[in-house]
Design a protein around this motif. Structure first.
Motif, short mmCIF file in Angstrom:
data_model
loop_
_atom_site.label_atom_id
_atom_site.label_comp_id
_atom_site.label_asym_id
_atom_site.label_seq_id
_atom_site.Cartn_x
_atom_site.Cartn_y
_atom_site.Cartn_z
N LEU A 189 -4.88 63.13 63.10
CA LEU A 189 -3.91 62.73 64.12
C LEU A 189 -3.47 61.28 63.94
N THR A 190 -4.43 60.40 63.73
CA THR A 190 -4.09 58.99 63.56
C THR A 190 -3.26 58.79 62.29
N TYR A 191 -3.62 59.49 61.24
CA TYR A 191 -2.91 59.36 59.97
C TYR A 191 -1.47 59.84 60.09
N ALA A 192 -1.25 60.88 60.91
CA ALA A 192 0.09 61.46 61.05
C ALA A 192 0.97 60.70 62.02
N LEU A 193 0.39 59.99 62.98
CA LEU A 193 1.17 59.36 64.05
C LEU A 193 2.29 58.46 63.53
N PRO A 194 2.05 57.54 62.58
CA PRO A 194 3.16 56.69 62.13
C PRO A 194 4.32 57.48 61.54
N ILE A 195 4.03 58.61 60.87
CA ILE A 195 5.11 59.43 60.30
C ILE A 195 5.91 60.07 61.42
N VAL A 196 5.24 60.60 62.43
CA VAL A 196 5.93 61.21 63.56
C VAL A 196 6.83 60.19 64.26
N VAL A 197 6.31 58.98 64.48
CA VAL A 197 7.10 57.93 65.14
C VAL A 197 8.28 57.53 64.26
N ARG B 72 16.79 49.69 59.59
CA ARG B 72 16.64 51.14 59.58
C ARG B 72 15.73 51.61 58.45
N PHE B 73 14.91 50.73 57.92
CA PHE B 73 14.05 51.04 56.78
C PHE B 73 12.59 51.14 57.22
N GLN B 74 11.91 52.18 56.71
CA GLN B 74 10.47 52.32 56.90
C GLN B 74 9.83 52.76 55.58
N TYR B 75 8.67 52.23 55.29
CA TYR B 75 7.90 52.65 54.13
C TYR B 75 6.46 52.85 54.57
N LEU B 76 5.98 54.08 54.47
CA LEU B 76 4.62 54.40 54.89
C LEU B 76 3.83 54.86 53.67
N GLN B 77 2.85 54.06 53.29
CA GLN B 77 2.04 54.34 52.12
C GLN B 77 1.04 55.46 52.40
N ALA B 78 0.44 55.95 51.33
CA ALA B 78 -0.60 56.97 51.48
C ALA B 78 -1.82 56.40 52.19
N ASP B 79 -2.08 55.11 52.00
CA ASP B 79 -3.22 54.44 52.64
C ASP B 79 -2.79 53.95 54.01
N SER C 108 -0.50 60.29 38.63
CA SER C 108 -0.08 59.29 37.64
C SER C 108 1.03 59.80 36.74
N SER C 109 1.96 60.56 37.33
CA SER C 109 3.08 61.08 36.56
C SER C 109 4.38 60.35 36.84
N GLY C 110 4.37 59.37 37.75
CA GLY C 110 5.57 58.58 38.02
C GLY C 110 6.16 58.74 39.39
N LYS C 111 5.59 59.60 40.23
CA LYS C 111 6.16 59.83 41.57
C LYS C 111 6.16 58.55 42.40
N SER C 112 5.01 57.89 42.46
CA SER C 112 4.90 56.68 43.27
C SER C 112 5.82 55.58 42.76
N THR C 113 6.07 55.57 41.46
CA THR C 113 6.93 54.54 40.87
C THR C 113 8.31 54.57 41.49
N VAL C 114 8.82 55.75 41.79
CA VAL C 114 10.14 55.87 42.41
C VAL C 114 10.17 55.14 43.75
N LEU C 115 9.16 55.40 44.58
CA LEU C 115 9.09 54.73 45.88
C LEU C 115 8.85 53.24 45.71
N LEU D 211 8.07 57.99 52.27
CA LEU D 211 6.81 58.55 52.74
C LEU D 211 5.93 58.94 51.57
N GLU D 212 4.69 58.53 51.63
CA GLU D 212 3.70 58.97 50.65
C GLU D 212 2.74 59.94 51.31
N ASN D 213 2.64 61.12 50.74
CA ASN D 213 1.66 62.12 51.15
C ASN D 213 1.61 62.35 52.66
N PRO D 214 2.69 62.82 53.26
CA PRO D 214 2.66 63.08 54.71
C PRO D 214 1.67 64.16 55.10
#
Length: 382
Positions: free
Chosen positions: A260-268, A142-149, A31-38, A281-284
């Protein structure tokens, strides 16, 4: 590529100017503002996708707004978005909420919205930018946004042709990544490409995904297949085979674990990035062993070398150190990195920005910046 982001009266920030690079790491306490940037960039994209972001082509009849609740972010209403100690310009005027950015080719873009406390669409009263503003990476395919959830292990995943194939979008939770991989599995990753893994068993996208996933879990392979008759696809993992087709025992994601499942979208997302891509990317590092977190940093550096821009929120010193190592080894230029440490100072958010040198060292190490291991070790040895 975005090189500077400006936020005014936006959530944690009364006023902020944040440098962005090909690889930007956003670090700090919760809660320091990191997510706000994204979220600020995702909000612009969400408003654009909905068709209500104001045109910046001089059409004064084309007023739009910020859509606060949608597929990418759910920010609530105006009173949730406005900084609690907002600044008025001019003094005494109604508050305004603005998001602006500049790019490396000297273009400027900006949107300013009126504050309406109970509404989830804030009307815009000002927008600036070039006439071809829609060509910016933030508003392109060319845009992707992958949340922590992100997606969790499941027996099936959605098969949306519009999202995965038509738009090339993996989904904010990565829910379309499996179908995207199924459709593009045989696409060629050419020789000499920065993202081509030296240990890959072949030149296809599937081969490369398998090779990078093996950095996270040695010996793993995967297969993405269509389920006939329904709008779903299936993901399965194997161990000890090649690209999955000649493995005899396949395992459902539910029998493998979250990592593995959590990481797959980031790898792709990283493997399909190219010049002009923007990836948020949130919390890769989530659900990955420290070694896997470091390897994830290598993948992020490789995507940047391919011309993409990645803005990464992370709590992992392994992601930080993996990025520093990529700089030292010459896989990422020091000037292509930006590291920001966010912390509350009692009156708002303080942003400290250590610079990365060519040898991977940092110009400063502020208190609270990935120093918990050292602090704990001091106590253990004291």
């Amino acid at each position: 590529m975005i090189d500077q982001l400006f936020l005014n009266n936006f959530k944690a920030f009364r006023s902020a100017s944040i440098r962005l690079a090909p690889v930007t790491l956003l670090t700090g306490l919760n809660s320091s503002g990191k997510s706000t940037v994204l979220q600020s960039l995702a909000l612009l994209r969400q408003s654009y996708d909905s068709g209500i972001l104001m045109s910046i082509d001089g059409d004064t009849d084309s007023y739009g707004g910020f859509l606060l609740d949608g597929d990418l972010v759910e920010l609530g209403t105006g009173q949730d978005l406005l900084h609690e100690d907002f600044a008025s310009n001019p003094p005494g005027a109604d508050p305004r909420i603005s998001i602006a950015f500049t790019t490396t080719d000297k273009q400027q873009y900006g949107w300013t919205a009126q504050y309406v406390p109970e509404q989830d669409v804030l009307p815009l009263n000002l927008a600036i930018g070039p006439s071809d503003w829609r060509d910016a990476a933030l508003f392109s395919r060319r845009f992707q946004y992958l949340q922590a959830d992100r997606i969790t292990p499941a027996t099936t995943y959605p098969r949306s042709h519009h999202q995965a194939i038509g738009r090339g979008f993996l989904g904010a939770r990565g829910e379309h990544a499996v179908n995207f991989l199924r459709h593009h599995a045989q696409d060629v990753v050419p020789e000499g490409h920065p993202l081509r893994h030296p240990e890959a068993g072949g030149h296809t996208l599937l081969d490369q995904v398998v090779a990078w996933m093996q950095e996270l879990c040695p010996g793993v392979n995967l297969e993405a297949s269509e389920i006939p008759g329904i709008d779903s696809v299936r993901l399965s993992f194997g161990f000890g085979g090649t690209a999955g087709l000649d493995s005899t025992r396949r395992r459902r994601p539910t029998n493998v674990g979250f990592g593995l499942t959590y990481a797959l979208p980031i790898v792709v997302a990283c493997l399909t990035a190219g010049p002009g891509s923007l990836i948020l990317l949130e919390n890769p590092e989530a659900h990955l062993h420290p070694r896997g977190q470091s390897r994830m940093a290598s993948l992020i550096a490789a995507a940047a070398s391919a011309g993409a821009q990645l803005i990464v929120e992370t709590h992992s010193d392994h992601v930080l150190d993996g990025t520093r190592l990529a700089v030292k080894q010459g896989r990422l230029a020091a000037g292509d990195t930006a590291v920001h440490f966010f912390r509350g100072n009692g009156a708002g958010v303080e942003i400290i920005t250590p610079t990365v040198a060519e040898d991977g060292s940092l110009s400063e190490w502020p208190e609270g910046f990935f120093d918990e291991s050292e602090n704990t070790l001091d106590q253990l040895l004291g």
